[in-house]
Design a protein around this motif. Sequence first.
Motif, PDB file in Angstrom:
ATOM      1  N   SER A 202       0.849  -1.184   0.000  1.00  0.00           N
ATOM      2  CA  SER A 202       0.000   0.000   0.000  1.00  0.00           C
ATOM      3  C   SER A 202       0.885   1.235   0.000  1.00  0.00           C
ATOM      4  N   ILE A 203       0.285   2.375  -0.369  1.00  0.00           N
ATOM      5  CA  ILE A 203       1.027   3.640  -0.337  1.00  0.00           C
ATOM      6  C   ILE A 203       1.123   4.162   1.097  1.00  0.00           C
ATOM      7  N   SER A 204       0.160   3.810   1.921  1.00  0.00           N
ATOM      8  CA  SER A 204       0.098   4.323   3.290  1.00  0.00           C
ATOM      9  C   SER A 204       1.303   3.879   4.111  1.00  0.00           C
ATOM     10  N   GLN A 205       1.854   4.800   4.843  1.00  0.00           N
ATOM     11  CA  GLN A 205       2.982   4.497   5.726  1.00  0.00           C
ATOM     12  C   GLN A 205       2.564   3.560   6.851  1.00  0.00           C
ATOM     13  N   GLU A 206       1.303   3.673   7.281  1.00  0.00           N
ATOM     14  CA  GLU A 206       0.849   2.917   8.446  1.00  0.00           C
ATOM     15  C   GLU A 206       0.522   1.463   8.119  1.00  0.00           C
ATOM     16  N   GLU A 207       0.186   1.166   6.876  1.00  0.00           N
ATOM     17  CA  GLU A 207      -0.291  -0.173   6.524  1.00  0.00           C
ATOM     18  C   GLU A 207       0.877  -1.082   6.163  1.00  0.00           C
ATOM     19  N   GLU A 208       0.941  -2.232   6.822  1.00  0.00           N
ATOM     20  CA  GLU A 208       2.020  -3.195   6.570  1.00  0.00           C
ATOM     21  C   GLU A 208       1.727  -4.025   5.321  1.00  0.00           C
ATOM     22  N   ASP A 209       2.796  -4.521   4.706  1.00  0.00           N
ATOM     23  CA  ASP A 209       2.653  -5.418   3.558  1.00  0.00           C
ATOM     24  C   ASP A 209       1.984  -6.719   4.005  1.00  0.00           C
ATOM     25  N   LYS A 210       1.137  -7.251   3.148  1.00  0.00           N
ATOM     26  CA  LYS A 210       0.432  -8.505   3.425  1.00  0.00           C
ATOM     27  C   LYS A 210       1.040  -9.592   2.544  1.00  0.00           C
ATOM     28  N   LEU A 211       1.937 -10.363   3.129  1.00  0.00           N
ATOM     29  CA  LEU A 211       2.693 -11.346   2.363  1.00  0.00           C
ATOM     30  C   LEU A 211       1.935 -12.650   2.225  1.00  0.00           C
ATOM     31  N   PHE A 212       2.228 -13.369   1.149  1.00  0.00           N
ATOM     32  CA  PHE A 212       1.614 -14.672   0.902  1.00  0.00           C
ATOM     33  C   PHE A 212       2.328 -15.801   1.645  1.00  0.00           C
TER      34      PHE A 212
END
Length: 281
Positions: A202-212
């Motif tokens: 995501s572009i948001s700084q607060e949102e973490e990557d959601k890995l598979f």
Amino acid sequence: MKNILGVGTCGTNVVKQLSEYPQYTSFYISNREKKTTKYKFSLPFLQSPEEYENMDMSSLHRWASKIKKNCTVFLTGANDSTAITLRLLEKLHEAGVRISIVYFLPEIEVLSENKFLHERSCRGILQQFARSGLFEKMTMVSNLDLEILAGPTNVYEYHNQINRVFTSSYYMVDIFKNSAPITSTFKSQKESCRITTLGLGSISQEEEDKLFFPLENPVEIVYYYCINEEKLRTEENLFRQIANKVKSKITENVKASFGIFPTKYEEDYVYTEYYTPKVQE
């Protein structure tokens, strides 16, 4: 064209979804195929991984000889029939085929003891071969992580629903790997980094990557920012938001890069690929 090969029930189900996209040439090896054709190989029903390991491979090797130049193989070690994989991959490698692996981790806690041991052995051996350079790379995917991203699922469509999370993302990453970004900081990955996973960013700084897959010890991260073309022309400070998000991932041990791609989609999408040289347990 990119050759993709599904081995066993899991692998063939994923490849059948990817076959909807025209840039793939799809092959299938499974004991659920009724007969052998140009693109499908019908395996016999055998009782154990050991029986598959010891089966006569001559007809399968002849069938697989039509696969040229490159092949991405999709499988899970939980299927007994994937015990043929190492012998098949050896033959493809000898023929000069560039091989990549996409490996699906099942819920190992619910496997029988024999299937548990077979899965662990298969997963470990394939990763070691990838690290040695026998394969181009090995992409790890966890069914449990796909389920979380898929949201509510039903029993009948469970595997189709969680597989769709993966196949739609895999397809888009393939598209953007073969497209020119309007700007990027891409660079070649280290030769040692052959264990990977995909994810949603995501572009948001607060949102973490959601890995598979919960990849441990990543050392390189690549982002593909797929942004509406009009938004790229009109939204101020968007480049700085993206650059800052990527920079926030950089540490002494982790490098990160990104590319920005214009699209006609109304929604924006961010895909990511994590790389590590470490074998995943």
